[in-house]
Structures are given as C-alpha cells and as structure tokens.
Motif scaffolding. Structure first.
Motif, PDB file in Angstrom:
ATOM      1  N   HIS A  32      -7.601  13.345   1.450  1.00 13.06           N
ATOM      2  CA  HIS A  32      -8.152  11.998   1.436  1.00 13.06           C
ATOM      3  C   HIS A  32      -8.012  11.113   0.106  1.00 13.06           C
ATOM      4  N   THR A  33      -7.519   9.877   0.250  1.00 18.47           N
ATOM      5  CA  THR A  33      -7.288   9.186  -0.798  1.00 18.47           C
ATOM      6  C   THR A  33      -8.134   7.888  -0.694  1.00 18.47           C
ATOM      7  N   LYS A  34      -8.665   6.993  -1.758  1.00 16.25           N
ATOM      8  CA  LYS A  34      -9.502   6.184  -1.854  1.00 16.25           C
ATOM      9  C   LYS A  34      -9.469   5.632  -3.172  1.00 16.25           C
TER      10      LYS A  34
ATOM     11  N   GLN B 239       0.968  -1.193  -0.082  1.00 24.17           N
ATOM     12  CA  GLN B 239      -0.020   0.097  -0.016  1.00 24.17           C
ATOM     13  C   GLN B 239       0.909   1.402   0.162  1.00 24.17           C
TER      14      GLN B 239
ATOM     15  N   TYR C   2      -8.473   5.250  -8.940  1.00 29.86           N
ATOM     16  CA  TYR C   2      -8.028   5.740  -7.461  1.00 29.86           C
ATOM     17  C   TYR C   2      -8.515   7.134  -7.670  1.00 29.86           C
TER      18      TYR C   2
ATOM     19  N   GLN D  59      -6.484   5.807   8.135  1.00 28.95           N
ATOM     20  CA  GLN D  59      -5.948   5.551   6.921  1.00 28.95           C
ATOM     21  C   GLN D  59      -6.592   6.045   5.568  1.00 28.95           C
ATOM     22  N   GLY D  60      -5.485   6.830   4.714  1.00 30.40           N
ATOM     23  CA  GLY D  60      -5.843   7.313   3.614  1.00 30.40           C
ATOM     24  C   GLY D  60      -6.340   8.869   3.926  1.00 30.40           C
TER      25      GLY D  60
ATOM     26  N   GLY E 239      -2.480   4.728   2.038  1.00 32.02           N
ATOM     27  CA  GLY E 239      -3.770   4.043   2.224  1.00 32.02           C
ATOM     28  C   GLY E 239      -4.559   3.467   0.933  1.00 32.02           C
ATOM     29  N   LEU E 240      -3.713   3.486  -0.124  1.00 35.46           N
ATOM     30  CA  LEU E 240      -4.215   2.818  -1.322  1.00 35.46           C
ATOM     31  C   LEU E 240      -3.619   1.569  -1.588  1.00 35.46           C
TER      32      LEU E 240
END
Length: 697
Positions: A507-509, A363, A516, A455-456, A366-367
């Motif tokens: 914020h990442t997701k 990772q 992504y 996380q992220g 967070g990805l």
C-alpha cells in the motif's frame, strides 16, 4: 548470486546493437587481465564514457574472466576472476578444484593526449581483494601515425624486476620496502600500506595498426619476473619481451593471441561495446497523429488513443474551466515530454474551441508526482512551424502536483474502470561465479501477476520454475562466523524446481507535499518473508532526498513455499539520495542494520547516460570485523539497461545485471521488490528538459 535479465545477457552476447569500430581501434585493446592495455602491461589509454568490455584469457597457469566499465571519460574500473590451474582451492581442501582469486582494478587518466603531450594515467591493479596480484603504475602513451607507444613505471606485481630503487624513498623511508602481506587477513581491505612502495620496474610497448584494419600487432616489455607469484607458484621467464596480435572478428568481438615470457602461449576473447551508444530506431512505435486528420470522437476513444499512441494509462479526464486535465501513469515512453507531445495532438483534435490549456497530472502506483501545463495556442503554432518551437517550450510549465482534495471539481469527461489484474511472463538467468564451485547457473521461467484492490493498494506475486541448472555442483565453503543469511542460496535454488519468489500486499500513500509512504507484507523475496514500511522525503525537482525503511523478516524454507525457518531479524536503513550535479553522477548512502545483524554503511555511485543506460558500483562496510570472513567488505558493479536500447518499440522497462565477486553473509540487504525513490523518479524533471525534440517524436 543475483537475478539477471536473460534478455540483456543474450543481446550483449550477440553484440546487438554492435559497437562502433573504434572500440577495438589502435590503443583500445584489452589486457590479459582486463582493462585497456597491451598484454600483461597497462597503457594510459581509456575509452569513451560508456565503454564496456567483458573477456576471457588463458596464459598458463592462469585463466582470467573480466568485466570492465567506464562511467567517465577519465575513469576505468572493473572486476576479474583468476583461476590458477596448478593450485587447489585452499579453503575447499579438494585437489579437484582450482584456486580462484578475485580482484578489482581502477585506472584514472591524469593528462589527456595533445599534439606534443602524451596521455598519462595512474592505476591500481587488484586494489580490493587479497592483493595477490596487487600493483600500482604510472604510465604514458603517445600515438604516432599507425603506432601507439607506451612507457610506464610499475610497483608490486607489475614491478617485481626492481629496475629502480624506490622512486619515492626520498619522501619517507617507509616507501623503500613493500610489505609482502595480502591486503587483509581475509582479503578485501584496501592495501594502502603497500601502494607505491618498494623498488619499481620499467615496462612499455608498442602497438601497430597493419594495413589490414582488422589486424593489430603488439610488442611489450614487462616489469614482472614471475618469481614472486602467489602461492609459491614461480614461473620460468626466458624473456621480458612479449609478442601479440589482435584480430577483430566483428565490431564487438576480438581474438587476442600472443607468446609471453619467451615460452608460453596466450589466447583471449573479448567483447566490447559502448553502453552510452546503445539505441535502436523506434520503427514499430505508432506515428504521432495529425490533428487535422482526426475526427472528433467520444472521450472513451480518446482515452484509448492516449494509451496506445501517447503511452499514458489514463485514469481520468476532466474539463476544469478552459483546461482539459488528464490524470494517468506513464506506460511507454521514458521521457514524459514525448507522451505529452503526442497527447497534445489528440486533445487538439478533440477539445472545444474554448479550451486553452492541456494539463497532465502524473501518478505512479497511486502516488501523485507532478503535473505539466501546455498552452494550446502555443503548441498549435509550433506544430505548424518550427519557427515557434522556442516560444512553445518556454510556455510549458512543470510543477509539483497538489494532492487532490475535491473529486467534484470540474466536469468528468472520462473515468477508467478500476485497475485490477495484470500479468507477465519471461525467462530469467541466475548465476554465481567466482567461488570454489566455478560457474553455477539456473535458467528459469517466471510468471508475474498483480491484482489491484484499490488505487495505491495491490497484491503482487511471482512464480519461478527451473528449466536447466548445474546447482548439483554447489557446496558451501566459508570461514564466516555470521548467520547464513545469503550463503544458503544454493539450497534455495536446488531444493525445488517451482518456487514462490514473491507474494506480498503493498500500500502506498502520499502523506503531504513532499512526503511518501509505503507498507508491505508477505513473501518479500526468495529467502525472506515478513513485514516492513518505508517513508521518503523527496522535495519536487530537488537534487536530494532521504528515506527510512524498517523490516521484520524471517528466513524461508528452502522449498520456497510457505514454510519458515527459525532465523529472524529486524533490518532497515536510512538512505540519502544525492544528484551530485557532476556528469550525471548519482550517489546513495545507506546506514543501518543488515540481515546478519551487522551494522554498517553502503556507498553506491552510478552514472546514467542520455540513452537511459545506468552503470554503477557499490561497497558495503560493516562492524562484523573478523566474523565477516573472506572479502572483509562487500562490493559489486551493476548495469541497468532500458529495453528500448535493444528493441524497435519504446518501453519504460529495464533489465538489470550485477557482478559481485562473492555471495556473502556480511552486508546483506533485503531485496525489496518496490522502493519509493524508484517509484517517484518523475519527481526529478531534469530529463524532461534535456531532450527538446522529444515533443515531436
């Protein structure tokens, strides 16, 4: 003005690590104007891929600074600044400021030298810019014992003697005369209407390697008359023969002197190295463990060792059936195979006999990016005997990582405490060179901190304080009609000694298998605050990806605190990323709206060498037209160097240097701190297989 790493600047200046001696060997010296050649004349010679040179030269009335790089064996390109000592900077209206011209060169090798065939190259001088010193040439070079001979034909600045009527006039009458106008009204346009047109002149020379290997002597015959110099600045020429000498002071630094035009002295200093060879033994890295000498411990201790020895920031360790599964982020080694090889040793010493597979789920921020599976028995056999290494390599599987949907699967052996506060500090050097103010600099120290909410999701910040600068010399002079979105840089850097350069929430997701996303807001960079988002589609191990970013930003007050100015803009781009598959060349093509509201395209081409050093060049073309001002389009060179090229400890961090002829308002992009393509770089697996020995380092 671009932020650059002081670390890289200092180390390159010291020549650490040093270049190989052949970097300054016969036929490998730098011209007065930069680029491999004799003095005023080019040769057909190029260096090896990764060749890098920076230099200073003075031949009255010209002072020249140059930076040249060689991304490919057959291509050399670079920038130069020319300061004309007896002419004022016209746009400034100030007799105390020398005129400065900027230019870009490119040389392409057409034929490589063999026993009977000379090396042949074609080149373009002052290709982009006002083309005040613009010229083209075709040249051949041949080595014989300790001599290197060259003979060429030059047009434009290199062919003003006009020894030969237009060699290409038989093709079309348009080749008979060379237009005297500059490349564009504001400069910067490619002057295709001038290329290889008009009379040409012969030039050539010879370089001799003396018995003292540090000293080389030169004689050249040039094609310029110096009677058509820019700004009616004709120079007296008593002879077309120039005489020079090169003295290698170190493996990386050379002194160049000469007598030119029969009446003028020349002196220059050049630094040369090969970026593709930059490396240091990793003597300070911890040695890989021997599983036979490691006692079994609790999994908390194993997680600590995975961090310190294998360079994995572990978030979780699970046992799923006969598999030990490690989830974490790469923290030290650039090749994940090296981290996995070290981690295999630690797990081999710890895991029960019923475990047959070691699995790593990678990772970043967070990805989920990818996972690797190692057969325990195959690894053990390869560790015991090199005869089994091939079988082991063939047993390793690397694949896309499926998003985790069930956190209860298997048995949790270790779970890290939530990641919270991180910080770092260091020096920074910001520079601007090539404008009427000459060289401007700001030496500063920065404090960088991040706080992870989940996380992220995290908040990042950076403070910067000035240690030394000469920004009192800054004065904005330009003829652009665009909004001043970048040319206020001097005001930002001179207004305050302590400023907030970044304070944003991010914020990442992962949206799906290959999708992504990232959202962010706050103080995004030195000059702009706002909000934005990015979406990236990146198939696993694909040679291409595509991303879209959109941002609303507002210009910040000069004191770099929390105040905002009136100017605001919506900016964003669609960017296609392409691994060309040709000599490690990567391309980025961005289309969209820039900070000044102009619409256009940015083309970016780079090459990454095996040691991780990346060199690249970019150009931006927009619809600003005459409003763009000087330069007509934006362009630059950049260099990205892994820290472990200089230090004896492995690191995934990089230092970046950029050379840009001017700070412009046209084609200006938001300097986003994070970009999804860079965050997801481990989706590409090529480097993993390129270093088969990394497992055992």
């Amino acid at each position: 003005m671009r932020r650059r790493s002081l670390v890289v600047a200092v180390l390159l200046g010291l020549g650490l690590p040093t270049a190989q001696a052949e970097e300054f060997g016969l036929g490998q010296g730098q011209r007065d104007t930069g680029g491999i050649g004799l003095m005023q004349t080019p040769t057909a010679r190029t260096g090896d891929a990764g060749h890098f040179a920076a230099g200073w030269n003075r031949t009255y009335p010209y002072r020249r600074w140059s930076v040249f790089v060689q991304p490919l064996d057959w291509m050399e390109l670079g920038f130069r600044y020319v300061q004309v000592e007896n002419r004022p900077y016209l746009a400034a209206g100030d007799d105390d400021r020398y005129n400065i011209d900027k230019g870009a060169d490119i040389k392409l090798r057409l034929v490589e030298e063999s026993r009977y065939i000379p090396e042949v190259a074609v080149g373009f001088q002052d290709l982009g810019g006002t083309t005040l010193f613009g010229g083209e040439y075709l040249v051949a070079s041949k080595r014989w014992n300790n001599f290197d001979f060259s003979l060429g034909l030059g047009w434009g600045y290199l062919g003003n003697h006009g020894d030969i009527e237009s060699p290409l006039g038989w093709i079309d009458d348009s080749f008979d005369e060379r237009p005297r106008s500059a490349g564009g009204g504001q400069g910067g346009e490619i002057a295709t209407h001038q290329m290889f047109r008009g009379p040409a002149a012969l030039f050539g020379g010879v370089e001799y390697q003396t018995p003292w290997d540090r000293l080389l002597l030169q004689v050249e015959y040039e094609g310029n008359t110096y009677q058509h110099e820019p700004q009616d600045n004709a120079q007296e020429q008593d002879s077309r023969f120039n005489f020079g000498a090169r003295l290698k002071l170190t493996n990386s630094i050379e002194l160049h002197t000469g007598w030119q035009r029969g009446n003028t002295a020349m002196v220059g200093l050049h630094f040369t190295t090969n970026l593709a060879r930059l490396s240091q033994p990793k003597s300070d890295d911890p040695a890989p463990v021997d599983p036979a000498h490691v006692e079994r411990r609790d999994w908390d201790a194993v997680a600590t060792d995975l961090n310190t020895n294998a360079g994995i920031y572990v978030t979780e360790i699970r046992q799923v059936g006969d598999t030990i599964e490690v989830t974490g982020e790469p923290a030290r080694y650039r090749n994940l195979k090296q981290s996995e090889g070290r981690a295999n040793r630690l797990l081999e010493a710890q895991a029960d006999a019923g475990i047959h597979t070691f699995q790593y789920r990678w990772q970043t921020l967070g990805l989920d990016l990818r996972e690797s599976l190692h057969d325990r028995e195959a690894f053990g056999r390869a560790l015991a005997s090199a005869d089994h290494e091939t079988d082991y390599r063939h047993s390793v599987r690397v694949r896309d990582i499926e998003p985790t949907t069930n956190n209860d699967r298997g048995e949790v052996l270790y779970e890290a405490e939530p990641r919270r506060f991180e910080w770092g500090a260091g020096p920074s050097l910001e520079q601007n060179f090539g404008g009427p103010d000459g060289y401007l600099y700001r030496l500063s120290a920065y404090l960088d901190a991040s706080y992870h909410l989940a996380q992220g999701t995290w908040i990042s910040s950076m403070l910067s304080t000035t240690l030394a600068d000469n920004l009192e010399n800054y004065e904005y002079i330009a003829d652009s009609d665009l909004p001043r979105v970048r040319t206020h840089i001097g005001d930002y850097l001179a207004e305050t000694s302590v400023g907030i350069t970044n304070l944003q929430a991010t914020h990442t997701k992962r949206l799906g298998k290959n999708w992504y996303a990232m959202g962010y807001g706050g103080i995004l960079e030195t000059m702009y605050a706002g909000v934005g988002a990015e979406v990236l589609y990146r198939p696993f191990n694909s040679r291409w990806a595509i991303g879209v970013d959109a941002n609303w930003v507002r210009q910040r007050e000069f004191n770099q605190q929390f105040g905002l100015r009136d100017y605001e803009q919506v900016t964003g781009h669609v960017t296609t990323y392409i691994d060309t598959g040709v000599q490690d060349i990567h391309a980025r093509v961005s289309v969209g709206r820039y900070l000044a509201g102009d619409l256009g395209t940015t083309l970016d081409f780079s090459r990454e060498f095996a040691n991780g050093v990346r060199v690249g060049a970019w150009s931006t073309f927009t619809d600003a037209g005459d409003d763009f001002g000087e330069g007509s389009f934006d362009k630059g060179l950049y260099l990205s160097v892994p820290y472990d090229s200089f230090f004896s400890t492995s690191s995934r961090n990089r230092a970046n240097i950029a050379w840009q002829p001017l700070t412009r308002d046209g084609g200006a992009r938001l300097n986003r701190r994070h970009q999804l393509f860079d965050i997801t770089e481990e989706r590409q697996v090529g480097r993993y297989w390129d270093e088969p020995d990394a497992t055992w380092r």
